[in-house]
Enzyme design. Structure first.
Site, PDB file in Angstrom:
ATOM      1  N   ARG A   6      10.722  10.504   7.142  1.00  0.00           N
ATOM      2  CA  ARG A   6      10.857  11.582   6.755  1.00  0.00           C
ATOM      3  C   ARG A   6       9.513  10.999   6.156  1.00  0.00           C
ATOM      4  NH1 ARG A   6      13.693   7.931   3.226  1.00  0.00           N
ATOM      5  NH2 ARG A   6      12.998   6.205   2.010  1.00  0.00           N
ATOM      6  N   HIS A  27       2.312  -7.214   2.232  1.00  0.00           N
ATOM      7  CA  HIS A  27       1.405  -6.144   2.359  1.00  0.00           C
ATOM      8  C   HIS A  27      -0.584  -6.767   2.983  1.00  0.00           C
ATOM      9  CE1 HIS A  27       3.157  -3.281   0.171  1.00  0.00           C
ATOM     10  NE2 HIS A  27       3.382  -3.901  -1.244  1.00  0.00           N
ATOM     11  N   ASN A  66       3.777   6.141  -4.811  1.00  0.00           N
ATOM     12  CA  ASN A  66       3.196   4.121  -5.074  1.00  0.00           C
ATOM     13  C   ASN A  66       3.273   3.669  -6.274  1.00  0.00           C
ATOM     14  OD1 ASN A  66       2.693   4.172  -1.562  1.00  0.00           O
ATOM     15  ND2 ASN A  66       4.586   4.182  -2.114  1.00  0.00           N
ATOM     16  N   ASP A 123       4.381   2.219   7.082  1.00  0.00           N
ATOM     17  CA  ASP A 123       5.156   1.534   6.202  1.00  0.00           C
ATOM     18  C   ASP A 123       5.855   0.272   6.826  1.00  0.00           C
ATOM     19  OD1 ASP A 123       7.098   1.658   4.091  1.00  0.00           O
ATOM     20  OD2 ASP A 123       8.532   3.303   5.129  1.00  0.00           O
ATOM     21  N   ARG A 156       6.822  -9.728  -1.814  1.00  0.00           N
ATOM     22  CA  ARG A 156       5.644  -8.696  -1.077  1.00  0.00           C
ATOM     23  C   ARG A 156       4.424  -8.855  -0.813  1.00  0.00           C
ATOM     24  NH1 ARG A 156       9.505  -3.966  -1.413  1.00  0.00           N
ATOM     25  NH2 ARG A 156       7.288  -2.915  -1.701  1.00  0.00           N
ATOM     26  N   TRP A 216       9.527  -6.633   5.863  1.00  0.00           N
ATOM     27  CA  TRP A 216       9.049  -7.584   6.093  1.00  0.00           C
ATOM     28  C   TRP A 216       8.748  -8.260   5.696  1.00  0.00           C
ATOM     29  CZ3 TRP A 216       4.942 -10.597   7.033  1.00  0.00           C
ATOM     30  CH2 TRP A 216       4.427 -11.599   7.741  1.00  0.00           C
ATOM     31  N   SER A 240       7.350  11.927   2.970  1.00  0.00           N
ATOM     32  CA  SER A 240       7.209  11.206   2.256  1.00  0.00           C
ATOM     33  C   SER A 240       5.395  11.737   1.843  1.00  0.00           C
ATOM     34  CB  SER A 240       7.806   9.277   2.170  1.00  0.00           C
ATOM     35  OG  SER A 240       8.185   9.131   2.343  1.00  0.00           O
ATOM     36  N   GLU A 244       2.315  16.605  16.593  1.00  0.00           N
ATOM     37  CA  GLU A 244       3.467  15.605  17.179  1.00  0.00           C
ATOM     38  C   GLU A 244       3.823  14.469  16.286  1.00  0.00           C
ATOM     39  OE1 GLU A 244       5.123  16.596  19.954  1.00  0.00           O
ATOM     40  OE2 GLU A 244       3.884  18.881  20.002  1.00  0.00           O
ATOM     41  N   GLY A 249       7.033  -4.472   2.921  1.00  0.00           N
ATOM     42  CA  GLY A 249       7.837  -5.104   1.985  1.00  0.00           C
ATOM     43  C   GLY A 249       8.522  -5.810   2.101  1.00  0.00           C
TER      44      GLY A 249
HETATM   45  C1  IPE Z   1       5.097   6.118   2.457  1.00  0.00           C
HETATM   46  O1  IPE Z   1       5.334   4.865   2.071  1.00  0.00           O
HETATM   47  C2  IPE Z   1       3.055   5.661   1.255  1.00  0.00           C
HETATM   48  C3  IPE Z   1       3.277   4.931   2.009  1.00  0.00           C
HETATM   49  C4  IPE Z   1       3.092   4.572   3.560  1.00  0.00           C
HETATM   50  C5  IPE Z   1       1.560   4.033   1.966  1.00  0.00           C
HETATM   51  P1  IPE Z   1       6.504   5.170   0.973  1.00  0.00           P
HETATM   52  O2  IPE Z   1       7.999   3.825   1.016  1.00  0.00           O
HETATM   53  O3  IPE Z   1       6.593   4.658  -0.262  1.00  0.00           O
HETATM   54  O4  IPE Z   1       8.010   6.340   0.836  1.00  0.00           O
HETATM   55  P2  IPE Z   1       9.675   5.795   0.282  1.00  0.00           P
HETATM   56  O5  IPE Z   1       9.430   5.550  -0.503  1.00  0.00           O
HETATM   57  O6  IPE Z   1      10.283   5.487   2.167  1.00  0.00           O
HETATM   58  O7  IPE Z   1       9.598   7.614   0.922  1.00  0.00           O
HETATM   59  C1  IPE Z   2       4.290  -0.035   2.375  1.00  0.00           C
HETATM   60  O1  IPE Z   2       5.406  -0.463   3.089  1.00  0.00           O
HETATM   61  C2  IPE Z   2       2.829   0.021   2.069  1.00  0.00           C
HETATM   62  C3  IPE Z   2       3.081   1.113   0.794  1.00  0.00           C
HETATM   63  C4  IPE Z   2       4.057   1.611   0.333  1.00  0.00           C
HETATM   64  C5  IPE Z   2       2.209   0.194   0.512  1.00  0.00           C
HETATM   65  P1  IPE Z   2       6.362  -0.080   1.608  1.00  0.00           P
HETATM   66  O2  IPE Z   2       5.489  -1.440   0.028  1.00  0.00           O
HETATM   67  O3  IPE Z   2       6.363   0.856   0.901  1.00  0.00           O
HETATM   68  O4  IPE Z   2       7.116  -1.641   2.322  1.00  0.00           O
HETATM   69  P2  IPE Z   2       9.039  -1.377   2.906  1.00  0.00           P
HETATM   70  O5  IPE Z   2       9.390   0.169   3.000  1.00  0.00           O
HETATM   71  O6  IPE Z   2       9.296  -2.022   1.302  1.00  0.00           O
HETATM   72  O7  IPE Z   2       9.651  -2.338   3.754  1.00  0.00           O
HETATM   73 MG    MG Z   3       8.000   1.916   2.120  1.00  0.00          MG
END
Ligand code: IPE
Ligand code: IPE
Ligand code: MG
Length: 224
Positions: free
Chosen positions: A178, A28, A59, A11, A24, A16, A180, A191, A14
């Site tokens: 969390r 990725h 997602n 995670d 975004r 970053w 998720s 762990e 986005g």
């Molecule tokens: C969890 O990240 C899913 C992946 C990393 C693939 P999310 O960014 O979707 O989770 P939430 O929305 O913060 O719970």
């Molecule tokens: C995790 O990064 C990758 C996917 C869920 C595909 P995010 O896209 O959730 O990145 P943030 O949490 O918005 O930074």
């Molecule tokens: Mg995320």
């Protein structure tokens, strides 16, 4: 003890990108590159099964533009990477409801699973369109259809992760604390390690530090 089965919630891509004023999709892409290097590194550290959360069920409700960007990255990398896994003797398994993905990606996944089947040096499990509650309910429904009560072992065998070693260590990058909807059943005695690093910044050295921290944990499994 080293962790044999490690899972990572990758995670923070986005955020970053946002920090760098980039789209975004660039986050990725950076995350995907980091993932490829981390896969090699993890197997070289003695991990035998690496499970990576690449795309959740939830997602799939993100804007079409973001999903198209992610699917574009899969398309760019998947075929060559699966040949690389084959050479290294690593089996690829995808867990999740892949029928929700574009047809060409479903085909790439089946091709990669077929190509890498029989590899004896480890397993890479990619969770794509994956949701743990959906996986558990699906398994419960299969047990009901088969008309018999199940033991924990039999129930595990109905999950997408059937046959994989027990999960030792679950890492989440990106600062959120969390799960998720990831590996809820499988993580019963794993762990947990939460890193503040955004996934594209989570280096091989960071991984080593998590493994070191794991080796110092006392896994009591309820005993004294
Ligand atoms: C969890 O990240 C899913 C992946 C990393 C693939 P999310 O960014 O979707 O989770 P939430 O929305 O913060 O719970
Ligand atoms: C995790 O990064 C990758 C996917 C869920 C595909 P995010 O896209 O959730 O990145 P943030 O949490 O918005 O930074
Ligand atoms: Mg995320």
């Amino acid at each position: 003890m080293t962790a044999s089965h490690v899972a990572i919630i990758m995670d923070g891509n986005g955020r970053w990108a946002k920090k760098r004023l980039l789209p975004r999709a660039a986050g990725h892409r950076a995350g995907f590159k980091r993932m490829l290097a981390l896969i090699d590194h993890a197997f070289s550290c003695g991990v035998t099964c690496l499970t990576l959360f690449a795309l959740s069920m939830e997602n799939l409700s993100r804007p079409k533009e973001e999903l198209d960007g992610l699917f574009g990255i899969f398309r760019d990398y998947f075929p060559a990477q699966s040949r690389r896994l084959k050479e290294k003797g690593i089996v690829l398994r995808v867990i999740g409801n892949t029928s929700l993905l574009p047809a060409d990606i479903q085909e790439m996944i089946s091709d990669a699973e077929r190509l890498t089947a029989g590899g004896e040096n480890g397993a890479l499990v990619l969770a794509i369109a994956y949701g743990s509650m959906q996986e558990i309910v699906g398994a419960a429904n299969r047990a009901v259809r088969e008309g018999k009560e199940v033991t924990e072992e039999e129930f595990s065998a109905l999950l997408g992760t059937a046959g994989l070693p027990p999960l030792d260590l679950l890492i989440r990058t990106g600062g959120e604390v969390r799960l998720s909807n990831f590996l809820l059943y499988q993580a019963a005695y794993a762990e947990l390690y939460f890193s503040k690093k955004l996934f594209p910044d989570f280096s091989n050295g960071d991984f080593d530090r998590v493994m070191e921290a794991y080796s110092l944990r006392d896994r009591r499994f309820g005993r004294i």
